[in-house]
Design a protein around this motif. Sequence first.
Motif, short mmCIF file in Angstrom:
data_model
loop_
_atom_site.label_atom_id
_atom_site.label_comp_id
_atom_site.label_asym_id
_atom_site.label_seq_id
_atom_site.Cartn_x
_atom_site.Cartn_y
_atom_site.Cartn_z
N GLU A 139 0.83 -1.21 0.00
CA GLU A 139 0.00 0.00 0.00
C GLU A 139 0.86 1.25 0.00
N LEU A 140 1.96 1.23 0.75
CA LEU A 140 2.88 2.37 0.74
C LEU A 140 3.53 2.54 -0.64
N LEU A 141 3.94 1.45 -1.25
CA LEU A 141 4.49 1.51 -2.60
C LEU A 141 3.47 2.10 -3.57
N LEU A 142 2.23 1.63 -3.48
CA LEU A 142 1.20 2.11 -4.40
C LEU A 142 0.84 3.58 -4.19
N SER A 143 1.13 4.10 -3.01
CA SER A 143 0.82 5.51 -2.74
C SER A 143 1.88 6.47 -3.27
N LEU A 144 3.02 5.92 -3.69
CA LEU A 144 4.10 6.78 -4.20
C LEU A 144 3.75 7.33 -5.58
N PRO A 145 4.03 8.62 -5.81
CA PRO A 145 3.83 9.19 -7.15
C PRO A 145 5.03 8.85 -8.03
N LEU A 146 5.15 7.59 -8.42
CA LEU A 146 6.34 7.10 -9.11
C LEU A 146 6.66 7.91 -10.36
N HIS A 147 5.64 8.33 -11.08
CA HIS A 147 5.86 9.07 -12.33
C HIS A 147 6.46 10.46 -12.10
N ARG A 148 6.44 10.93 -10.85
CA ARG A 148 6.99 12.26 -10.55
C ARG A 148 8.31 12.20 -9.80
N LEU A 149 8.78 10.99 -9.48
CA LEU A 149 10.02 10.85 -8.72
C LEU A 149 11.15 10.35 -9.61
N ASP A 150 12.37 10.79 -9.29
CA ASP A 150 13.52 10.24 -10.03
C ASP A 150 13.93 8.92 -9.38
N ALA A 151 14.80 8.19 -10.05
CA ALA A 151 15.19 6.85 -9.60
C ALA A 151 15.79 6.86 -8.20
N LEU A 152 16.58 7.86 -7.88
CA LEU A 152 17.19 7.92 -6.56
C LEU A 152 16.14 8.12 -5.47
N ALA A 153 15.17 8.96 -5.72
CA ALA A 153 14.09 9.18 -4.75
C ALA A 153 13.24 7.92 -4.58
N ILE A 154 12.96 7.24 -5.68
CA ILE A 154 12.19 6.00 -5.61
C ILE A 154 12.96 4.96 -4.80
N LYS A 155 14.25 4.83 -5.07
CA LYS A 155 15.10 3.87 -4.33
C LYS A 155 15.03 4.16 -2.83
N ARG A 156 15.16 5.42 -2.46
CA ARG A 156 15.12 5.80 -1.05
C ARG A 156 13.75 5.46 -0.44
N GLU A 157 12.68 5.76 -1.17
CA GLU A 157 11.33 5.51 -0.66
C GLU A 157 11.06 4.01 -0.49
N ILE A 158 11.41 3.20 -1.48
CA ILE A 158 11.09 1.77 -1.33
C ILE A 158 12.01 1.09 -0.31
N THR A 159 13.22 1.60 -0.14
CA THR A 159 14.08 1.09 0.92
C THR A 159 13.48 1.43 2.29
N ASP A 160 13.00 2.65 2.44
CA ASP A 160 12.36 3.07 3.70
C ASP A 160 11.11 2.26 4.00
N ILE A 161 10.37 1.88 2.96
CA ILE A 161 9.17 1.07 3.18
C ILE A 161 9.54 -0.25 3.86
N GLY A 162 10.65 -0.85 3.46
CA GLY A 162 11.10 -2.10 4.05
C GLY A 162 11.54 -1.97 5.50
N LEU A 163 11.83 -0.74 5.93
CA LEU A 163 12.27 -0.49 7.30
C LEU A 163 11.14 0.04 8.19
N ALA A 164 10.01 0.38 7.59
CA ALA A 164 8.94 1.09 8.28
C ALA A 164 8.39 0.36 9.49
N ASP A 165 8.24 -0.94 9.44
CA ASP A 165 7.58 -1.63 10.55
C ASP A 165 8.48 -2.67 11.20
N GLN A 166 9.77 -2.42 11.17
CA GLN A 166 10.69 -3.37 11.80
C GLN A 166 11.05 -2.93 13.20
#
Length: 166
Positions: A139-166
Amino acid sequence: MADKIYNALFLCSRNSARSILAEGLLNEHGHGRFKAYSAGSDPSDEVHPLALETLQSLRMPTAGFRSKSWNEFAKPDAPQMDFILTVCDKAAGEVCPVWPGQPITAHWGVADPVAFEGDDAAKLHQFRAAAVTLTRRIELLLSLPLHRLDALAIKREITDIGLADQ
């Protein structure tokens, strides 16, 4: 490219539970924006029955799932991935194939429900807990505006998603 369909590959060593759950969940929740796949470094002979039972309990399709090698997705004729997400620590630490197209990678570690020891009801509870964790992350991945983010920002966001509930 707001209408792009993104390909995502979920990796786990055995491709019998967590990666299968993630594939089913993203395909269902992605509503055509994503095409999810799953594979393993050392695939098992079959998909774990409790993984399929968990998807079925969530009213998701269960047909067509199979345990497969990640080598299928490193071939020249394989779909080009936009995202490679490991869901087990073992797969995250292994040397992966070279993926065509330089997909964005991240680790979304989830406890292995197959490794849990207990009665059937307790095991099923572990599979459902894994599905809940994966659903939150998807759900967090799907909420990202992927079409408006560059690859580095997307990488940071999806990495953070994996750390969100640990």
